[in-house]
Write an enzyme that holds these catalytic residues in place. Sequence first.
Site, short mmCIF file in Angstrom:
data_model
loop_
_atom_site.label_atom_id
_atom_site.label_comp_id
_atom_site.label_asym_id
_atom_site.label_seq_id
_atom_site.Cartn_x
_atom_site.Cartn_y
_atom_site.Cartn_z
CG ASP A 1 -34.84 -30.14 -26.68
OD1 ASP A 1 -35.22 -29.40 -25.77
OD2 ASP A 1 -34.62 -31.36 -26.52
CE LYS B 1 -38.62 -26.75 -26.60
NZ LYS B 1 -37.66 -27.85 -26.65
#
Length: 268
Positions: A10, A194
């Site tokens: 991230d 994700k």
Amino acid sequence: MSRVKMIAVDMDGTFLTSQNDYDRELFQELYQKMLEQDVKFVVASGNQYYQLKSFFPEIEKELSFVAENGAYIVHADEEVDCGKIELETVHEILDILGKYENVHTILCGRESAYVNKKEPQEFIDHGSIYYHRLKKVDDLYKVDHDTLFKFALTVPVEQVEEILESLHNELGDKITPVSSGHGDIDLIIPGVHKASGLIKLQNLWGIKDEEVAAFGDSGNDLEMLKHAGYSYAMANGHPKVKEAAKEVIASNNENGVLKQVAILLEDA
């Protein structure tokens, strides 16, 4: 455990420091090792692809991006996958968001993100940090020429949990609200996150779940951390994220990700 073959990070609050940067020299050194060991480096973020690639000007055409929380996936400058919310659903969601006076909205698409020009300038300026392609429009309902796949909302920080819950109830199964840190909430396509983005890339390269290392700090990282064989939450991360990860590491301002990546590549 298996040797790591994919490292997914991230960006905000994880890979990037509070100054919105990273140790570029150390990263270059580690990236060379990744290339030597055939380890894939994946940027997995809620942010826009055009913003994310700007952090890696020398190598952006080599890297893989799971952008927009999994709605837009690019590998080596080629589109791998692009999500889509039907226009009818976009309009239904805009109707619901219109009931909230303290919610500011950016509509995200493949070509650009869009914001109503009547929004406060401060919000538009904040949005342009994360959306390098951000067009001001008269009416979000009239954006119909792009493939739309996400809403990015900014709400008062102290109301995030309350508004998240309210949106869950109001939106039903149309779209999934997730917290993405600092007063931001993303509305993402159900089942698109994700982890689903990582799976598409893993299938491309024949990489098993247990060969994936993932790093995150916010609610939109939960699926990815639960999915990966090696999962790391930042010391500055949300309590739920620390619970989901297998290990808590140093904060984003202490180079936590790169220090751990160095260990993973050393162990290989």
